[in-house]
Design a protein around this motif. Sequence first.
Motif, PDB file in Angstrom:
ATOM      1  N   LEU A   1       0.824  -1.217   0.000  1.00 31.15           N
ATOM      2  CA  LEU A   1       0.000   0.000   0.000  1.00 31.15           C
ATOM      3  C   LEU A   1       0.854   1.261   0.000  1.00 31.15           C
ATOM      4  CD1 LEU A   1      -2.857  -1.020   2.473  1.00 31.15           C
ATOM      5  CD2 LEU A   1      -2.986  -0.829  -0.007  1.00 31.15           C
ATOM      6  N   LYS A   2       2.063   1.152   0.525  1.00 34.47           N
ATOM      7  CA  LYS A   2       2.953   2.316   0.534  1.00 34.47           C
ATOM      8  C   LYS A   2       3.426   2.689  -0.870  1.00 34.47           C
ATOM      9  CE  LYS A   2       4.715   1.207   5.148  1.00 34.47           C
ATOM     10  NZ  LYS A   2       5.907   0.774   5.933  1.00 34.47           N
ATOM     11  N   SER A   3       3.296   1.735  -1.809  1.00 36.45           N
ATOM     12  CA  SER A   3       3.746   1.998  -3.183  1.00 36.45           C
ATOM     13  C   SER A   3       2.674   2.636  -4.054  1.00 36.45           C
ATOM     14  CB  SER A   3       4.200   0.689  -3.833  1.00 36.45           C
ATOM     15  OG  SER A   3       3.091  -0.187  -4.036  1.00 36.45           O
ATOM     16  N   LEU A   4       1.456   2.811  -3.515  1.00 38.03           N
ATOM     17  CA  LEU A   4       0.388   3.438  -4.300  1.00 38.03           C
ATOM     18  C   LEU A   4       0.769   4.878  -4.639  1.00 38.03           C
ATOM     19  CD1 LEU A   4      -2.833   2.243  -2.424  1.00 38.03           C
ATOM     20  CD2 LEU A   4      -1.880   1.318  -4.535  1.00 38.03           C
ATOM     21  N   PRO A   5       0.379   5.369  -5.819  1.00 41.22           N
ATOM     22  CA  PRO A   5       0.652   6.771  -6.170  1.00 41.22           C
ATOM     23  C   PRO A   5       0.054   7.715  -5.139  1.00 41.22           C
ATOM     24  CG  PRO A   5      -0.143   5.547  -8.080  1.00 41.22           C
ATOM     25  CD  PRO A   5      -0.301   4.639  -6.902  1.00 41.22           C
ATOM     26  N   ALA A   6       0.678   8.865  -4.993  1.00 39.01           N
ATOM     27  CA  ALA A   6       0.271   9.823  -3.956  1.00 39.01           C
ATOM     28  C   ALA A   6      -1.190  10.227  -4.077  1.00 39.01           C
ATOM     29  CB  ALA A   6       1.171  11.050  -4.013  1.00 39.01           C
ATOM     30  N   GLY A   7      -1.707  10.312  -5.296  1.00 36.27           N
ATOM     31  CA  GLY A   7      -3.078  10.769  -5.495  1.00 36.27           C
ATOM     32  C   GLY A   7      -4.125   9.693  -5.350  1.00 36.27           C
ATOM     33  N   GLN A   8      -3.708   8.438  -5.180  1.00 31.35           N
ATOM     34  CA  GLN A   8      -4.675   7.344  -5.136  1.00 31.35           C
ATOM     35  C   GLN A   8      -5.093   7.040  -3.708  1.00 31.35           C
ATOM     36  OE1 GLN A   8      -3.576   3.880  -7.339  1.00 31.35           O
ATOM     37  NE2 GLN A   8      -5.302   2.649  -6.631  1.00 31.35           N
ATOM     38  N   LEU A   9      -6.386   6.908  -3.508  1.00 35.38           N
ATOM     39  CA  LEU A   9      -6.896   6.565  -2.189  1.00 35.38           C
ATOM     40  C   LEU A   9      -6.696   5.078  -1.939  1.00 35.38           C
ATOM     41  CD1 LEU A   9     -10.250   8.591  -2.223  1.00 35.38           C
ATOM     42  CD2 LEU A   9      -8.016   9.301  -1.356  1.00 35.38           C
ATOM     43  N   GLN A  10      -6.351   4.740  -0.711  1.00 35.53           N
ATOM     44  CA  GLN A  10      -6.073   3.350  -0.362  1.00 35.53           C
ATOM     45  C   GLN A  10      -7.327   2.499  -0.369  1.00 35.53           C
ATOM     46  OE1 GLN A  10      -3.675   2.516   3.226  1.00 35.53           O
ATOM     47  NE2 GLN A  10      -5.370   1.259   3.938  1.00 35.53           N
ATOM     48  N   GLY A  11      -8.424   3.060   0.114  1.00 35.89           N
ATOM     49  CA  GLY A  11      -9.635   2.285   0.339  1.00 35.89           C
ATOM     50  C   GLY A  11      -9.854   2.143   1.834  1.00 35.89           C
ATOM     51  N   HIS A  12     -10.483   1.049   2.261  1.00 36.18           N
ATOM     52  CA  HIS A  12     -10.722   0.899   3.694  1.00 36.18           C
ATOM     53  C   HIS A  12      -9.427   0.544   4.436  1.00 36.18           C
ATOM     54  CE1 HIS A  12     -10.684  -3.494   3.208  1.00 36.18           C
ATOM     55  NE2 HIS A  12     -11.532  -3.350   2.218  1.00 36.18           N
ATOM     56  N   ASP A  13      -9.449   0.698   5.758  1.00 32.96           N
ATOM     57  CA  ASP A  13      -8.250   0.498   6.576  1.00 32.96           C
ATOM     58  C   ASP A  13      -7.723  -0.924   6.441  1.00 32.96           C
ATOM     59  OD1 ASP A  13      -8.277   3.070   7.496  1.00 32.96           O
ATOM     60  OD2 ASP A  13      -9.375   2.606   9.345  1.00 32.96           O
ATOM     61  N   PHE A  14      -6.399  -1.020   6.426  1.00 29.40           N
ATOM     62  CA  PHE A  14      -5.765  -2.338   6.420  1.00 29.40           C
ATOM     63  C   PHE A  14      -4.520  -2.232   7.299  1.00 29.40           C
ATOM     64  CE2 PHE A  14      -3.386  -5.983   4.938  1.00 29.40           C
ATOM     65  CZ  PHE A  14      -4.374  -6.922   4.699  1.00 29.40           C
ATOM     66  N   THR A  15      -4.693  -2.529   8.580  1.00 29.37           N
ATOM     67  CA  THR A  15      -3.608  -2.422   9.556  1.00 29.37           C
ATOM     68  C   THR A  15      -3.638  -3.618  10.480  1.00 29.37           C
ATOM     69  OG1 THR A  15      -5.019  -1.123  11.026  1.00 29.37           O
ATOM     70  CG2 THR A  15      -3.588   0.115   9.539  1.00 29.37           C
ATOM     71  N   VAL A  16      -2.521  -3.854  11.155  1.00 26.49           N
ATOM     72  CA  VAL A  16      -2.454  -4.936  12.137  1.00 26.49           C
ATOM     73  C   VAL A  16      -3.323  -4.564  13.327  1.00 26.49           C
ATOM     74  CG1 VAL A  16      -0.948  -6.240  13.677  1.00 26.49           C
ATOM     75  CG2 VAL A  16      -0.142  -5.584  11.404  1.00 26.49           C
ATOM     76  N   THR A  17      -4.258  -5.432  13.674  1.00 26.25           N
ATOM     77  CA  THR A  17      -5.218  -5.145  14.748  1.00 26.25           C
ATOM     78  C   THR A  17      -4.703  -5.683  16.087  1.00 26.25           C
ATOM     79  OG1 THR A  17      -6.410  -7.236  14.470  1.00 26.25           O
ATOM     80  CG2 THR A  17      -7.090  -5.369  13.078  1.00 26.25           C
ATOM     81  N   PRO A  18      -5.265  -5.220  17.198  1.00 22.93           N
ATOM     82  CA  PRO A  18      -4.866  -5.742  18.510  1.00 22.93           C
ATOM     83  C   PRO A  18      -5.008  -7.258  18.637  1.00 22.93           C
ATOM     84  CG  PRO A  18      -6.119  -3.721  18.789  1.00 22.93           C
ATOM     85  CD  PRO A  18      -6.191  -4.073  17.332  1.00 22.93           C
ATOM     86  N   LEU A  19      -6.066  -7.829  18.030  1.00 23.92           N
ATOM     87  CA  LEU A  19      -6.243  -9.285  18.114  1.00 23.92           C
ATOM     88  C   LEU A  19      -5.138 -10.024  17.361  1.00 23.92           C
ATOM     89  CD1 LEU A  19     -10.085  -9.996  17.840  1.00 23.92           C
ATOM     90  CD2 LEU A  19      -8.539 -10.690  19.686  1.00 23.92           C
ATOM     91  N   ILE A  20      -4.729  -9.471  16.224  1.00 22.18           N
ATOM     92  CA  ILE A  20      -3.622 -10.089  15.486  1.00 22.18           C
ATOM     93  C   ILE A  20      -2.356  -9.993  16.320  1.00 22.18           C
ATOM     94  CG2 ILE A  20      -2.108  -9.849  13.485  1.00 22.18           C
ATOM     95  CD1 ILE A  20      -4.526  -9.059  11.836  1.00 22.18           C
ATOM     96  N   ARG A  21      -2.131  -8.832  16.937  1.00 21.26           N
ATOM     97  CA  ARG A  21      -0.942  -8.688  17.784  1.00 21.26           C
ATOM     98  C   ARG A  21      -0.996  -9.656  18.974  1.00 21.26           C
ATOM     99  NH1 ARG A  21      -1.526  -3.154  16.408  1.00 21.26           N
ATOM    100  NH2 ARG A  21      -2.692  -2.659  18.317  1.00 21.26           N
ATOM    101  N   GLN A  22      -2.213  -9.879  19.478  1.00 19.73           N
ATOM    102  CA  GLN A  22      -2.357 -10.817  20.593  1.00 19.73           C
ATOM    103  C   GLN A  22      -1.910 -12.214  20.193  1.00 19.73           C
ATOM    104  OE1 GLN A  22      -6.125 -12.894  22.597  1.00 19.73           O
ATOM    105  NE2 GLN A  22      -6.076 -10.699  22.998  1.00 19.73           N
ATOM    106  N   ALA A  23      -2.403 -12.698  19.042  1.00 16.70           N
ATOM    107  CA  ALA A  23      -2.067 -14.054  18.591  1.00 16.70           C
ATOM    108  C   ALA A  23      -0.595 -14.160  18.219  1.00 16.70           C
ATOM    109  CB  ALA A  23      -2.949 -14.430  17.401  1.00 16.70           C
ATOM    110  N   ILE A  24      -0.093 -13.250  17.401  1.00 19.26           N
ATOM    111  CA  ILE A  24       1.293 -13.331  16.929  1.00 19.26           C
ATOM    112  C   ILE A  24       2.264 -13.052  18.075  1.00 19.26           C
ATOM    113  CG2 ILE A  24       2.972 -12.385  15.308  1.00 19.26           C
ATOM    114  CD1 ILE A  24       0.743 -14.089  14.044  1.00 19.26           C
TER     115      ILE A  24
END
Length: 813
Positions: free
Chosen positions: A717-740
């Motif tokens: 997602l960091k490689s998307l052009p500056a003018g392009q919107l990412q869309g909905h959030d895509f981040t590591v969540t607390p539950l994922i951090r809990q498991a990993i």
Amino acid sequence: MEKKGTSRSNKNLNSEISLLQWAILIGTCLFLFIFPFQIALFNGFQLTFEGPLLESMIYAFILLVIVGIRYLRTWQLNDYRSILSITVMLLPIMYLISSINAASSYNAKIMLQLEFMYAAFFIIGLYIASSKLHQGIVELSIQISSYAIVIFGFMNLFGQTYFNNALWLADNGYRLTSVFQYSNSYAAFLVAIFLGALFSATHTKQWYWRAIHSFMLVPIWISLMLTYSRAALVFIPILVLIILPFMKIGKQLSFLIYMFLAIVSSFAILSKITVAADKISKLLDPASQSGKTLSLWNSIPLEGWGLLLGVSVVLMLLISFFHHKLSHLLETSTIKFGQTKWSFFAVPILFIIVGALAAVLVFSSSGIRGVLPQSIADRIESINLEQHSVLERETFYRDALKISADYPLTGAGGGAWSALYEKYQNNPYSSNQEHSFFFQTLIEIGWIGVVILFGFIIWVYYLFIKAYIRNPELRGTNLLFFIISLSILAHSIVDFDMSYGYLSVLVFLCLGCMLAPLHKELLIPAFENYKDMKWRIIYPISISLLAIVLFTMVYREYDANLSYQRALTMAIEEKKPLNELLPTIDHAISIAPDNPEYTLRKMNWMDQAFNSSQDPAYRQEFKRLMDQLKPFAPYNRSLLLEEYKYYKNVGDSAKVLQVLDEAISKSPWDMNFYEAGIMEYFIAGQQQGATDSEDSNINWNHSLDLYKEVLDHIEHLKSLPAGQLQGHDFTVTPLIRQAIGQIFYRNKSYEDAYNLLKEDIAGDLSNETVRINVRFYLASLHAIGQNDEELLNKLIESDENEKTAVQQLIDSQ
């Protein structure tokens, strides 16, 4: 006596044919006035839009039955209309073929039925506008119904009526959509009728029709500006350049003069109209869907209507009074030049030069931009290839090519984009529409279908242009059909205009009507000997029989839709018990078992019933419905979620993991599925750890692999052009951090656990997930020789049991 009887028979036959012709004509015209106000028959593959679509198809197939009967005695094989009326059926046939292995069975069925409706209107257009009278009626019906849509838009803008999303709240304010609920497609429609109104104002012979077309120029252009559509503005000069060579040089100049006057007149009042509209929107708040309206006699809408009507009347009078003098002046002064070989292209070249200079002035002169409302000036100034809408469409098209690579020849069936795009998308955007008629067609019916569709459209335009050039005496107002169809098709290259059933009907009807007046010039001499053969009636009979079959199919779908709506009303409004609801919804499902919404609704009711009664029969019925729907909607996200919940509830951990793997493969940007998958594999590893450490490691490693996929996606997602919107959030969540984090800790990768879990140390410690993460963070911190007494004390304050839990983790190191 025999001659008299024959004559009487012919008169009766002609009378019957005439009555049928008028029935078809009136039915077609009524369609244009009725169905645009049903959200322009938008096909969003959602239940919200389904009812009007089914009603329109029922109406269309009744018309098609009459068409088949009408042409039993007159349909012949010796002109191109007969060949085209057969060829157009290849399009729904391609949708039939692609539906065999469709990504969504129900979407494919709806699109197949719609394609037959579009083909029906093409056939109607081919024959209905063959006489000048009928041609004129169709033209005026298209234009008057279109003008009604424009006026309806202003009634919403000024607050005299309320139509949901007729004003669409975007990031730059309210955008006008009228019946379309989507501003860009409304803009495409406005471009078509604006150019059509200009053409009619220039060419019509009756002063009263010229007055009406001239009067509507300002409202149409202002409506176009208030859609804030940049693509539509870009397409206008291109379309004008294509249209101008079809007119005489004098008419070309009149066309451009009237266009200039309409635009200048509109810009003169646009700022005041915008100010009035903004005041009204603040008073009524259309986005709240409260349905509030204002009296026409309120000072704000009265001022808006007064400005709009006043300037429109002035322009109408100006054009009406000076048209004949201007036309005579232009024709006499260009008569000699008009006889030269390149005269038809002189005005278009001049238009390019003047248009380029005007564009430079608009973009470079702050004074000229200052005439426009700031929001519109900013919108025009932002036209470039780096804007987010362009970049997002480029992404859609690249993703469409990925889908096409897996379904290259016959496609993935109607509505395949909405079913498949999440599997192939480059980033986590949400768009059930592909935003391109070309790429939508490619996905749905493959390269074979694309070749057939665009080959057919090109052939129709080729036949029209050829006959138009060779027969100057036949050049009439049928160019209006060319203008409207071309304008909508051109804009549909970059947007989903053809997803509106009304616009698709309009395009196919105009494509047919374009050729209808030229039928005598489109004869096929080689087929002359076959024109009266008895077997020629096979096609008209087939058309009527097909229409009856389609009518039956669609009516059944409509019956199912009504039953489902009735079941919802009984459940939500009438609060009926479940045993009274089931017969109604079961009737809907029995007719349309491939409709996900019907089945998922009953599954939801079964789940509620089981939770309240614990009767296993409800859970068994839930499972039966789930298995029944799966082959029809294998990519349906809601169904995958229900499968996960079901197997989780019955304790089938193997199935839980299998469903989550499937869900992640089909929705690789859905963080909810990743979160569930990582956590479930972690839990499975925990459960197996006591008996089989090897199986535990396999499950935990799978969690780590999924976590790595998440990190790779985030990096992408960091490689998307500056003018392009990412869309909905895509981040590591607390539950994922809990498991990993716990996997890292159990694997003694303390530093990795510390680095991951430190993001939660500032979190809300009343949240159990955050407390667990902080607990393992403190234990990891201890393992690497550090401590945080302040954080430990805060954790213990939030829950005194945490002191023992942290110590146990430290002791286990």
